[in-house]
Structures are given as C-alpha cells and as structure tokens.
Motif scaffolding. Structure first.
Motif, mmCIF file in Angstrom:
data_model
loop_
_atom_site.group_PDB
_atom_site.id
_atom_site.type_symbol
_atom_site.label_atom_id
_atom_site.label_comp_id
_atom_site.label_asym_id
_atom_site.label_seq_id
_atom_site.Cartn_x
_atom_site.Cartn_y
_atom_site.Cartn_z
ATOM 1 N N VAL A 237 -49.927 -30.666 7.997
ATOM 2 C CA VAL A 237 -48.682 -30.052 8.361
ATOM 3 C C VAL A 237 -48.648 -28.765 8.901
ATOM 4 C CG1 VAL A 237 -46.184 -30.062 7.869
ATOM 5 C CG2 VAL A 237 -47.576 -31.880 6.899
ATOM 6 N N PRO A 238 -49.115 -28.290 10.069
ATOM 7 C CA PRO A 238 -49.548 -26.880 10.295
ATOM 8 C C PRO A 238 -47.964 -26.287 10.369
ATOM 9 C CG PRO A 238 -49.973 -28.245 12.239
ATOM 10 C CD PRO A 238 -49.901 -29.075 10.794
ATOM 11 N N ASP A 239 -48.100 -24.825 10.012
ATOM 12 C CA ASP A 239 -46.834 -23.977 9.679
ATOM 13 C C ASP A 239 -46.130 -23.992 11.260
ATOM 14 O OD1 ASP A 239 -45.118 -21.993 8.510
ATOM 15 O OD2 ASP A 239 -45.758 -20.806 10.455
ATOM 16 N N HIS A 240 -46.845 -24.075 12.323
ATOM 17 C CA HIS A 240 -46.321 -24.037 13.564
ATOM 18 C C HIS A 240 -45.273 -25.007 14.031
ATOM 19 C CE1 HIS A 240 -49.765 -26.111 15.138
ATOM 20 N NE2 HIS A 240 -48.903 -26.759 15.748
ATOM 21 N N LEU A 241 -45.642 -26.519 13.168
ATOM 22 C CA LEU A 241 -44.829 -27.570 13.632
ATOM 23 C C LEU A 241 -43.366 -27.352 13.317
ATOM 24 C CD1 LEU A 241 -46.669 -30.554 12.260
ATOM 25 C CD2 LEU A 241 -46.402 -29.810 14.616
ATOM 26 N N LEU A 242 -43.001 -26.125 12.227
ATOM 27 C CA LEU A 242 -41.694 -25.983 11.991
ATOM 28 C C LEU A 242 -40.988 -25.000 12.737
ATOM 29 C CD1 LEU A 242 -42.258 -26.296 7.813
ATOM 30 C CD2 LEU A 242 -42.212 -28.275 9.878
ATOM 31 N N ASP A 243 -41.772 -24.290 13.579
ATOM 32 C CA ASP A 243 -41.042 -23.170 14.087
ATOM 33 C C ASP A 243 -39.922 -23.698 14.972
ATOM 34 O OD1 ASP A 243 -43.014 -21.370 13.238
ATOM 35 O OD2 ASP A 243 -44.325 -21.288 15.100
ATOM 36 N N GLY A 244 -38.816 -22.915 14.620
ATOM 37 C CA GLY A 244 -37.759 -23.305 15.797
ATOM 38 C C GLY A 244 -36.937 -24.307 14.898
ATOM 39 N N MET A 245 -37.290 -24.717 13.962
ATOM 40 C CA MET A 245 -36.513 -25.877 13.164
ATOM 41 C C MET A 245 -35.599 -25.139 12.323
ATOM 42 S SD MET A 245 -39.320 -28.907 12.529
ATOM 43 C CE MET A 245 -37.918 -30.012 11.754
ATOM 44 N N ASP A 246 -34.452 -25.705 11.948
ATOM 45 C CA ASP A 246 -33.700 -25.197 10.788
ATOM 46 C C ASP A 246 -34.432 -25.489 9.428
ATOM 47 O OD1 ASP A 246 -30.875 -24.372 9.428
ATOM 48 O OD2 ASP A 246 -31.449 -26.687 8.636
ATOM 49 N N GLU A 247 -34.439 -24.566 8.568
ATOM 50 C CA GLU A 247 -35.258 -24.870 7.362
ATOM 51 C C GLU A 247 -35.120 -25.994 6.534
ATOM 52 O OE1 GLU A 247 -36.517 -21.785 4.602
ATOM 53 O OE2 GLU A 247 -36.755 -20.134 6.052
ATOM 54 N N GLY A 248 -33.628 -26.258 6.503
ATOM 55 C CA GLY A 248 -33.111 -27.447 5.849
ATOM 56 C C GLY A 248 -33.494 -28.723 6.555
ATOM 57 N N ASP A 249 -33.475 -28.928 7.980
ATOM 58 C CA ASP A 249 -33.788 -29.970 8.548
ATOM 59 C C ASP A 249 -35.362 -30.296 8.445
ATOM 60 O OD1 ASP A 249 -31.194 -30.186 9.419
ATOM 61 O OD2 ASP A 249 -31.524 -29.357 11.350
ATOM 62 N N ALA A 250 -36.138 -29.061 8.517
ATOM 63 C CA ALA A 250 -37.576 -29.146 8.160
ATOM 64 C C ALA A 250 -37.623 -29.764 7.104
ATOM 65 C CB ALA A 250 -38.305 -27.790 8.671
ATOM 66 N N ARG A 251 -37.293 -29.267 5.938
ATOM 67 C CA ARG A 251 -37.638 -29.865 4.796
ATOM 68 C C ARG A 251 -37.116 -31.179 4.468
ATOM 69 N NH1 ARG A 251 -34.551 -26.227 2.338
ATOM 70 N NH2 ARG A 251 -36.103 -24.476 2.399
ATOM 71 N N ALA A 252 -36.077 -31.589 5.108
ATOM 72 C CA ALA A 252 -35.709 -33.083 4.926
ATOM 73 C C ALA A 252 -36.605 -33.906 5.784
ATOM 74 C CB ALA A 252 -34.165 -33.029 5.258
ATOM 75 N N ALA A 253 -36.975 -33.489 7.019
ATOM 76 C CA ALA A 253 -37.759 -34.312 7.605
ATOM 77 C C ALA A 253 -39.433 -34.568 6.853
ATOM 78 C CB ALA A 253 -38.190 -33.752 8.993
ATOM 79 N N LEU A 254 -39.668 -33.525 6.349
ATOM 80 C CA LEU A 254 -40.960 -33.557 5.490
ATOM 81 C C LEU A 254 -40.897 -34.233 4.215
ATOM 82 C CD1 LEU A 254 -42.493 -29.925 5.934
ATOM 83 C CD2 LEU A 254 -43.187 -32.137 6.949
ATOM 84 N N THR A 255 -39.681 -34.089 3.611
ATOM 85 C CA THR A 255 -39.424 -35.002 2.460
ATOM 86 C C THR A 255 -39.328 -36.521 2.711
ATOM 87 O OG1 THR A 255 -37.950 -33.360 1.590
ATOM 88 C CG2 THR A 255 -37.867 -35.328 0.460
ATOM 89 N N ARG A 256 -38.818 -36.800 4.063
ATOM 90 C CA ARG A 256 -38.886 -38.286 4.376
ATOM 91 C C ARG A 256 -40.363 -38.616 4.826
ATOM 92 N NH1 ARG A 256 -34.455 -36.729 7.336
ATOM 93 N NH2 ARG A 256 -35.788 -36.442 9.365
ATOM 94 N N ALA A 257 -41.089 -37.943 5.227
ATOM 95 C CA ALA A 257 -42.487 -38.248 5.667
ATOM 96 C C ALA A 257 -43.483 -38.450 4.484
ATOM 97 C CB ALA A 257 -42.954 -37.088 6.728
ATOM 98 N N VAL A 258 -43.104 -37.857 3.526
ATOM 99 C CA VAL A 258 -43.728 -37.972 2.127
ATOM 100 C C VAL A 258 -43.367 -38.974 1.403
ATOM 101 C CG1 VAL A 258 -43.986 -36.964 -0.140
ATOM 102 C CG2 VAL A 258 -44.513 -35.412 1.769
ATOM 103 N N LEU A 259 -41.957 -39.187 1.222
ATOM 104 C CA LEU A 259 -41.533 -40.595 0.537
ATOM 105 C C LEU A 259 -41.924 -42.006 1.459
ATOM 106 C CD1 LEU A 259 -37.852 -39.419 -0.844
ATOM 107 C CD2 LEU A 259 -40.448 -39.203 -1.763
ATOM 108 N N GLU A 260 -41.932 -41.920 2.548
ATOM 109 C CA GLU A 260 -42.211 -43.068 3.551
ATOM 110 C C GLU A 260 -43.995 -43.125 3.294
ATOM 111 O OE1 GLU A 260 -41.084 -42.224 7.554
ATOM 112 O OE2 GLU A 260 -38.673 -42.289 6.946
#
Length: 544
Positions: free
Chosen positions: A411-434
């Motif tokens: 999950v390289p840092d640049h993947l989250l560039d331009g994303m809202d921090e909350g949205d990025a955190r939620a997307a990664l949380t979903r990816a981990v739980l899935e």
C-alpha cells in the motif's frame, strides 16, 4: 562557545532513549526533547479503544533486533517471550481449507503440514534455506554493535565462519535479487510467498528488483539474535520504551516532552517550543543527536539557514515511501478457520499470513503500480494476547477476548495522495477486513468487540497517519531506505561517526534513530551506535 549540555537529542523515540542512557552513563550531560506528550515514538502502548481496558502496541509490535547486551548494560527489566509457532498460512489453492503451519520446535508437525499443501518436496529445502540464511545472519549479527566493517571484511567474516557454502550464500542473498534464490530452491507458490514476505514488509519492492531493497529488508528481518526470531514484549511496546526512559533518567538525562524542536544549527544550537503555551526556548549542545527522520532533520537545518545533511533518497531524489497499513482489532474471541486441522490458538500464535502466496504478492504489487488498492490485500496478522495476556484487564482475559494486529503490504503512500484522509482510512480498513474474511470460516466483524458507545474496536493507521502523528515522511517505518549493515569498500570511515554509521554532513550532528546506518525496527542500535561515536570522539579529543 559555552554549551548548556554535552548532548542534546532531538526526538524521544526508543533509539533516542538508548543514546541518552549510554551518553549519561559515560558522564555526559544530556537533554532529550520530544514533541509529543510521551516518549517512545512508534514503540508505545495505548488504550486504543475508549472504555476497553486493553493497552495495545499501537505502532511497532514485535522485537527481534534489540541486543541482549543493551538490555543487560542498561539494566532493563524487560521480558521478551518466545512464540510457539513461527507462522500459519492458509492455502488459496484450496480456498483456505488447508494451510502451512511452521512450528518452532516440532519438525514432524511442520513436515506433515508441507505435505498437506502438496509441498512435501519443499519441506527439506525450506529447512536448508533457513540454515543457509543463518550462515549469514549468525556471522553479521555481532557486528551490529561494532564499528562498521567494509563489504569485503563482512564477506570475509561470513566465508571464514560459514563453511563451504558460505560464499554461495553471500552471493545469493547479498549480491543478487533474493527472488532468484527463492524461485530456484522452492517450487510451491505458497512456500515461495511465505519466504518472500520478509523481503517486502514496509517496502514497495519486487522479488527481482535490481536495487536490492528487498534483499536489505530480508536481511534485517532475519538477522535478529542471529536466528531471526521475533519475540513478544511482555506488557506491550510501552514496556520497552518505559524501561528505556527509566534507564535514561537513572543515568541523569533530562527528558522533556511537549517540546517541539523547530530549528537546529550546525554548531549545536537547538530552538524548540516548550509546553502548552509554546514558549520558544533554545539550548546548545556540544553534540546534537537526531532521532527524527533525515528529511525532518533537513527541515530543521533549513530553518536555521544551514546546509542539509546527507541521507538516503529513493528514485528521483525523493525520500522512499512507506508501503503499509496497520489495523488494530479487539476481538471477543478468535475467529474460526476453514482449515479443520489447525486450531485458531495455533494459527494465530505466530505470524498468520493471508493472501501472501508468491503469485498473490506480485499481483498485489501490479495492482498498486496501476494505482489501485490491492484486492485481496496481502496481510500479516499477529495476536499479542496468546503469548502475553497481561495487556488485558482480568475481566477481558476471563471473557476470552484477544487482540489482533494486521499489517497490510503493498500500500504505497502515493496511492493515498489526493484522497480525503478519512476516506483513505475507510477504504484500507475495508480492504483489510475483506482480506481477513477471505480466509476465515466466519465474517471477522462477527467477533470484533464493540466499545461502550457501540463502535467497532477497529483502529487503522495509514502512511499518512504515521507522517502526521510520528513525523515519518511518507509513512516510511525505516525513516528511508535500509542500508546494508556494512560500508562499501570505498566509503570513508575516518571519523567515529563514519565508522559507527551515524554521520551527517555536519561534524557535530549525528543520527541516532532509524535513519542511522543500522537503524530500522525496535533495536536501540541507532541510539547505541551514536552514543559510541560521541564517546569515542570525546575520548580522542581528550587524548585518552
């Protein structure tokens, strides 16, 4: 110039505390300045979930590279507990209904597990590979607390002590991409992946990358104690930093929290904002030790109009980015597995690999290169409470509760560039739980505890969080690219700082954190080696 202290240390992470203790022990006056309200940096414990009486290791979580000598010399009352299982990995070829269990002291159980996934031929190769790695690591481990050897000297040491195969081992693990030797010696896709993960944790590297960043990561994950074991700090990571802070204070160090350093000069002046009222103060030190990342040190020098120090950059001259996400979970109980031959208490007792076969790791990397969060996300899981339940209240222990720490790769840092921090955190949380759900016999959410407010006990830390909270640029857990634990033959080693791997572009400013030559992970090595450079330089100046 009159100095306020012999040594001023910028940052109060675990390495800084080690440096403070050793410098104080040698009779030097020491000041540690920490921006946050507690010392320890990434090696801290916290009640992550309000109203849930559990103190989790919030960022770093296992210990491998901390030498017993540091524990003994600093008088640390610290227990590091062994795990009974090395790893368990569900096999994606059977949808997780079989898996590979690598036990610590049960060769028969491990061999039968290899056979169960159709990898009986790889069982002996896996054991031989570990033996060959130890030829390298057992020779190099003692050098981490010594002045740096050159590449030729390090190779000579390995060859002299390692027998007939030592030269081949050196070439396979130091000179060539580690993916080549893994592919050459192992056939099973899952077994290859289990070996490769140690080369990828926290990096965005491929098995065959020519810059060999994956090889350096692999070496640091296997070199600890000479045999590569990763132990559980009893009481959590906060126990490690707490003991180090006690040792530093015992040796006379002055430790100030809520003290944010804003500028450093090459002649030892350090400006900082002190306390809640942010009053600006300054102190001077004969030596300044930097426990912060090298890009952060550069910014502090910039603020004073001084030249930047030298540090390791990634491609294009930019600091290497972190490539991970960490999720802390509080569970009501361990989840059920699809594999009927392994109890959850066994599977989670070591490192639980999910979606980390050789082909899955490469597919995830390709997805990230294309700009997407990998699916399924390769992850490693660690259960602190199976080895050390002391971080839980008696009530939680009695209820059967457990913690899980999930570390997602690629999950390289640049993947989250331009994303809202909350949205990025939620997307990664979903990816981990899935990813978790893909290998379990029940949804992980069914066993996640809820806090008194009804919220799920899930805490996600992204690379952006590490940058903002801990000051790790681009979320790199190693403060930048890892170096070999030796110098190239033509690198200078005239000064103590160069010999100990802590030099910067300024004579009186040394690195004492993970950015030092042998930094990375919870080891104390950066702090120890910076202190040794100071002591050696002062002794030489005094003619002793």
């Amino acid at each position: 110039m009159t100095y306020d202290y012999d040594v001023v240390i910028v940052g109060g992470g675990h390495n800084a505390l080690v440096a403070a203790a050793y410098c104080g022990r040698s009779g030097k006056s020491v000041l540690v300045l920490e921006r946050l309200s507690q010392v320890g940096g990434a090696a801290v414990s916290a009640e992550a979930f309000p109203g849930v009486d559990a103190r989790l290791s919030r960022y770093s979580y296992l210990v491998s590279l901390l030498p017993p000598r540091i524990i003994d010399e600093l008088g640390l009352h610290l227990t590091l507990a062994r795990r009974t299982v090395s790893s368990y990995t569900p096999d994606p070829a059977t949808d997780g209904r079989t898996g590979l269990l690598v036990a610590v002291d049960d060769a028969e159980r491990t061999a039968s597990s290899f056979a169960a996934i159709g990898a009986a031929d790889d069982a002996r190769q896996f054991e031989l590979f570990s033996d060959h790695c130890r030829v390298l690591t057992e020779s190099l481990w003692p050098t981490l607390m010594e002045p740096l050897a050159t590449r030729s000297e390090a190779r000579g040491r390995v060859v002299a002590s390692g027998g007939d195969r030592a030269a081949d081992v050196w070439d396979a693990l130091i000179e060539q991409p580690v993916g080549a030797v893994i592919e050459r010696t192992h056939q099973n896709d899952l077994v290859r992946g289990v070996l490769l993960t140690d080369a990828l944790i926290g990096t965005f590297a491929g098995a065959h990358d020519e810059d060999l960043e994956q090889n350096r990561c692999f070496l640091y994950h296997l070199i600890g104690q000479g045999d590569g074991r990763w132990d559980v700090p009893v009481g959590g990571m906060g126990a490690v930093s707490g003991e180090l802070a006690l040792a530093a204070r015992r040796e006379g160090a002055d430790i100030r929290t809520d003290a944010e350093v804003v500028a450093v000069t090459a002649d030892g002046r350090v400006r900082f904002l002190d306390g809640d009222d942010r009053v600006e103060n300054s102190v001077t030190g004969r030596w300044v030790l930097s426990g912060v990342s090298t890009p952060t040190l550069d910014a502090l020098l910039d603020a004073s109009g001084f030249e930047r120090t030298t540090h390791r950059d990634g491609p294009g001259g930019h600091p290497r980015e972190g490539s991970q996400v960490k999720v802390n979970l509080m569970l009501t109980r361990l989840p059920k597995l699809k594999d009927p031959t392994v109890r959850p208490e066994e599977a989670f007792a070591g490192t639980f690999h999910i979606n980390e076969s050789w082909s899955q790791l490469e597919e995830a990397r390709q997805q990230a290169l294309a700009g997407s969060i990998p699916s399924p996300l390769p992850c490693e899981i660690y259960c602190h409470t199976l080895t050390d339940p002391s971080i839980l209240s008696e009530e939680l222990r009695a209820s059967g509760a457990h913690t899980l720490t999930v570390f997602g790769l690629h999950v390289p840092d640049h993947l989250l560039d331009g994303m809202d921090e909350g949205d990025a955190r939620a997307a990664l949380t979903r990816a981990v739980l899935e990813s978790l759900d893909s290998v379990l016999a029940e949804p992980i959410e069914d066993v996640i505890m809820r806090d008194p407010s009804g919220a799920l006990c899930v805490e996600t830390k992204t690379t952006k969080d590490l940058d903002r909270i801990l000051g790790l640029p681009k979320g790199n857990i190693f403060h930048g690219g890892l170096d070999w634990p030796f110098l190239e033959d033509d690198e200078p080693r005239e000064t103590p700082a160069q010999r100990w791997g802590v030099a910067t572009g300024h004579e009186r400013i040394l690195l004492c954190g993970s950015g030092a030559r042998r930094g990375g992970a919870v080891s104390g090595l950066g702090g120890h080696n910076a202190a040794m450079a100071v002591i050696e330089a002062d002794a030489a100046a005094a003619g002793t």
